[in-house]
Design a protein around this motif. Sequence first.
Motif, PDB file in Angstrom:
ATOM      1  N   ILE A  37      39.006  89.574  42.024  1.00  0.00           N
ATOM      2  CA  ILE A  37      38.421  89.508  40.679  1.00  0.00           C
ATOM      3  C   ILE A  37      38.518  90.871  40.000  1.00  0.00           C
ATOM      4  O   ILE A  37      38.961  90.978  38.848  1.00  0.00           O
ATOM      5  N   ALA A  38      38.114  91.910  40.712  1.00  0.00           N
ATOM      6  CA  ALA A  38      38.148  93.269  40.144  1.00  0.00           C
ATOM      7  C   ALA A  38      39.583  93.694  39.820  1.00  0.00           C
ATOM      8  O   ALA A  38      39.857  94.235  38.739  1.00  0.00           O
ATOM      9  N   ALA A  39      40.514  93.429  40.742  1.00  0.00           N
ATOM     10  CA  ALA A  39      41.911  93.822  40.530  1.00  0.00           C
ATOM     11  C   ALA A  39      42.520  93.067  39.351  1.00  0.00           C
ATOM     12  O   ALA A  39      43.291  93.636  38.570  1.00  0.00           O
ATOM     13  N   SER A  40      42.185  91.797  39.196  1.00  0.00           N
ATOM     14  CA  SER A  40      42.694  91.018  38.067  1.00  0.00           C
ATOM     15  C   SER A  40      42.149  91.555  36.746  1.00  0.00           C
ATOM     16  O   SER A  40      42.874  91.617  35.745  1.00  0.00           O
ATOM     17  N   ALA A  41      40.883  91.946  36.746  1.00  0.00           N
ATOM     18  CA  ALA A  41      40.287  92.526  35.529  1.00  0.00           C
ATOM     19  C   ALA A  41      40.959  93.857  35.193  1.00  0.00           C
ATOM     20  O   ALA A  41      41.312  94.116  34.028  1.00  0.00           O
ATOM     21  N   ILE A  42      41.145  94.696  36.190  1.00  0.00           N
ATOM     22  CA  ILE A  42      41.817  95.985  35.977  1.00  0.00           C
ATOM     23  C   ILE A  42      43.248  95.766  35.496  1.00  0.00           C
ATOM     24  O   ILE A  42      43.727  96.452  34.584  1.00  0.00           O
ATOM     25  N   GLN A  43      43.941  94.801  36.093  1.00  0.00           N
ATOM     26  CA  GLN A  43      45.313  94.480  35.693  1.00  0.00           C
ATOM     27  C   GLN A  43      45.363  94.064  34.223  1.00  0.00           C
ATOM     28  O   GLN A  43      46.210  94.535  33.459  1.00  0.00           O
ATOM     29  N   THR A  44      44.452  93.198  33.820  1.00  0.00           N
ATOM     30  CA  THR A  44      44.439  92.680  32.451  1.00  0.00           C
ATOM     31  C   THR A  44      44.129  93.788  31.449  1.00  0.00           C
ATOM     32  O   THR A  44      44.838  93.951  30.444  1.00  0.00           O
ATOM     33  N   VAL A  45      43.106  94.568  31.727  1.00  0.00           N
ATOM     34  CA  VAL A  45      42.729  95.670  30.839  1.00  0.00           C
ATOM     35  C   VAL A  45      43.792  96.770  30.869  1.00  0.00           C
ATOM     36  O   VAL A  45      44.137  97.347  29.832  1.00  0.00           O
ATOM     37  N   GLY A  46      44.334  97.048  32.053  1.00  0.00           N
ATOM     38  CA  GLY A  46      45.374  98.066  32.183  1.00  0.00           C
ATOM     39  C   GLY A  46      46.596  97.739  31.348  1.00  0.00           C
ATOM     40  O   GLY A  46      47.165  98.615  30.684  1.00  0.00           O
ATOM     41  N   HIS A  47      47.007  96.478  31.373  1.00  0.00           N
ATOM     42  CA  HIS A  47      48.152  96.059  30.562  1.00  0.00           C
ATOM     43  C   HIS A  47      47.850  96.277  29.087  1.00  0.00           C
ATOM     44  O   HIS A  47      48.704  96.750  28.323  1.00  0.00           O
ATOM     45  N   ARG A  48      46.633  95.965  28.695  1.00  0.00           N
ATOM     46  CA  ARG A  48      46.219  96.147  27.287  1.00  0.00           C
ATOM     47  C   ARG A  48      46.281  97.618  26.900  1.00  0.00           C
ATOM     48  O   ARG A  48      46.763  97.977  25.820  1.00  0.00           O
ATOM     49  N   LEU A  49      45.798  98.492  27.779  1.00  0.00           N
ATOM     50  CA  LEU A  49      45.798  99.924  27.487  1.00  0.00           C
ATOM     51  C   LEU A  49      47.219 100.505  27.458  1.00  0.00           C
ATOM     52  O   LEU A  49      47.532 101.338  26.612  1.00  0.00           O
ATOM     53  N   ILE A  50      48.061 100.051  28.363  1.00  0.00           N
ATOM     54  CA  ILE A  50      49.422 100.595  28.472  1.00  0.00           C
ATOM     55  C   ILE A  50      50.352 100.011  27.406  1.00  0.00           C
ATOM     56  O   ILE A  50      51.100 100.742  26.751  1.00  0.00           O
ATOM     57  N   LYS A  51      50.309  98.697  27.235  1.00  0.00           N
ATOM     58  CA  LYS A  51      51.260  98.012  26.341  1.00  0.00           C
ATOM     59  C   LYS A  51      50.696  97.734  24.943  1.00  0.00           C
ATOM     60  O   LYS A  51      51.437  97.351  24.047  1.00  0.00           O
ATOM     61  N   GLY A  52      49.388  97.870  24.788  1.00  0.00           N
ATOM     62  CA  GLY A  52      48.793  97.642  23.478  1.00  0.00           C
ATOM     63  C   GLY A  52      48.457  96.197  23.171  1.00  0.00           C
ATOM     64  O   GLY A  52      48.013  95.876  22.076  1.00  0.00           O
ATOM     65  N   SER A  53      48.686  95.308  24.151  1.00  0.00           N
ATOM     66  CA  SER A  53      48.358  93.894  23.957  1.00  0.00           C
ATOM     67  C   SER A  53      48.037  93.260  25.305  1.00  0.00           C
ATOM     68  O   SER A  53      48.401  93.787  26.351  1.00  0.00           O
ATOM     69  N   PHE A  54      47.346  92.145  25.234  1.00  0.00           N
ATOM     70  CA  PHE A  54      47.057  91.394  26.452  1.00  0.00           C
ATOM     71  C   PHE A  54      48.253  90.509  26.775  1.00  0.00           C
ATOM     72  O   PHE A  54      48.892  89.964  25.868  1.00  0.00           O
ATOM     73  N   GLU A  55      48.532  90.351  28.062  1.00  0.00           N
ATOM     74  CA  GLU A  55      49.557  89.389  28.485  1.00  0.00           C
ATOM     75  C   GLU A  55      48.841  88.080  28.782  1.00  0.00           C
ATOM     76  O   GLU A  55      47.880  88.042  29.555  1.00  0.00           O
ATOM     77  N   LYS A  56      49.332  87.002  28.192  1.00  0.00           N
ATOM     78  CA  LYS A  56      48.665  85.704  28.293  1.00  0.00           C
ATOM     79  C   LYS A  56      48.456  85.275  29.746  1.00  0.00           C
ATOM     80  O   LYS A  56      47.387  84.782  30.108  1.00  0.00           O
ATOM     81  N   THR A  57      49.466  85.479  30.593  1.00  0.00           N
ATOM     82  CA  THR A  57      49.326  85.048  31.987  1.00  0.00           C
ATOM     83  C   THR A  57      48.229  85.835  32.710  1.00  0.00           C
ATOM     84  O   THR A  57      47.510  85.274  33.531  1.00  0.00           O
ATOM     85  N   HIS A  58      48.082  87.111  32.393  1.00  0.00           N
ATOM     86  CA  HIS A  58      47.016  87.908  33.007  1.00  0.00           C
ATOM     87  C   HIS A  58      45.644  87.407  32.573  1.00  0.00           C
ATOM     88  O   HIS A  58      44.717  87.320  33.392  1.00  0.00           O
ATOM     89  N   VAL A  59      45.507  87.096  31.289  1.00  0.00           N
ATOM     90  CA  VAL A  59      44.223  86.626  30.764  1.00  0.00           C
ATOM     91  C   VAL A  59      43.844  85.281  31.390  1.00  0.00           C
ATOM     92  O   VAL A  59      42.706  85.081  31.825  1.00  0.00           O
ATOM     93  N   ILE A  60      44.813  84.364  31.461  1.00  0.00           N
ATOM     94  CA  ILE A  60      44.551  83.049  32.065  1.00  0.00           C
ATOM     95  C   ILE A  60      44.212  83.210  33.544  1.00  0.00           C
ATOM     96  O   ILE A  60      43.257  82.604  34.039  1.00  0.00           O
ATOM     97  N   THR A  61      44.982  84.025  34.240  1.00  0.00           N
ATOM     98  CA  THR A  61      44.720  84.264  35.663  1.00  0.00           C
ATOM     99  C   THR A  61      43.331  84.868  35.858  1.00  0.00           C
ATOM    100  O   THR A  61      42.586  84.437  36.743  1.00  0.00           O
ATOM    101  N   LEU A  62      42.987  85.849  35.050  1.00  0.00           N
ATOM    102  CA  LEU A  62      41.666  86.473  35.159  1.00  0.00           C
ATOM    103  C   LEU A  62      40.560  85.441  34.936  1.00  0.00           C
ATOM    104  O   LEU A  62      39.578  85.408  35.683  1.00  0.00           O
TER     105      LEU A  62
END
Length: 183
Positions: free
Chosen positions: A30-55
């Motif tokens: 759960i924690a790693a998925s949250a970090i992955q989702t937020v990390g992608h947002r911080l690095i790429k400037g947007s959320f990736e849909k698959t990360h959000v759904i997975t989270l």
Amino acid sequence: MKMFFDFLPVLLFFIVYKMYDIYTATAVLIAASAIQTVGHRLIKGSFEKTHVITLALVALFGGLTLALQDETFIKWKPTAINWLFAIVFIGSQFVGKKTIIERMMGSNITLPSVIWVKLNLAWALFFVFLGAINIYVAFSFDTDTWVNFKLFGLMGLTFLFIIAQSLFLVPYLKESSTGDQED
């Protein structure tokens, strides 16, 4: 690198499971998925849909896992999720003009409508199969075997299915690229 980043929460789950237990591994997932989702947002400037759904799925079902502390629930969870996906894929044929697989892949490839329907049905049947085989392994073998199967077996079956799907699509992709050259 993207594939590793996408796979990292599952890898951490597996490592922590082997070192501790399934509940600690679930919390890490759960924690790693949250970090992955937020990390992608911080690095790429947007959320990736698959990360959000997975989270969302990991937080919901992982949270239930931690709250219930029931091994039977944990083992049924992949089946429930796969069968839910099957229902969504089948239902998508009756809602809107496009199947869910066409909505997901349609911007990348052009296929005849009948092929989208066949592809969508193939994915639905594949999800039913994954759910059924998960039940068999979960209740025929010990938890360690099931966790190994859940990670490597289900992933391996998914890769094989994607390869089979690619082989099925090859004739249509050639027609599509040939058609593009004539225009």
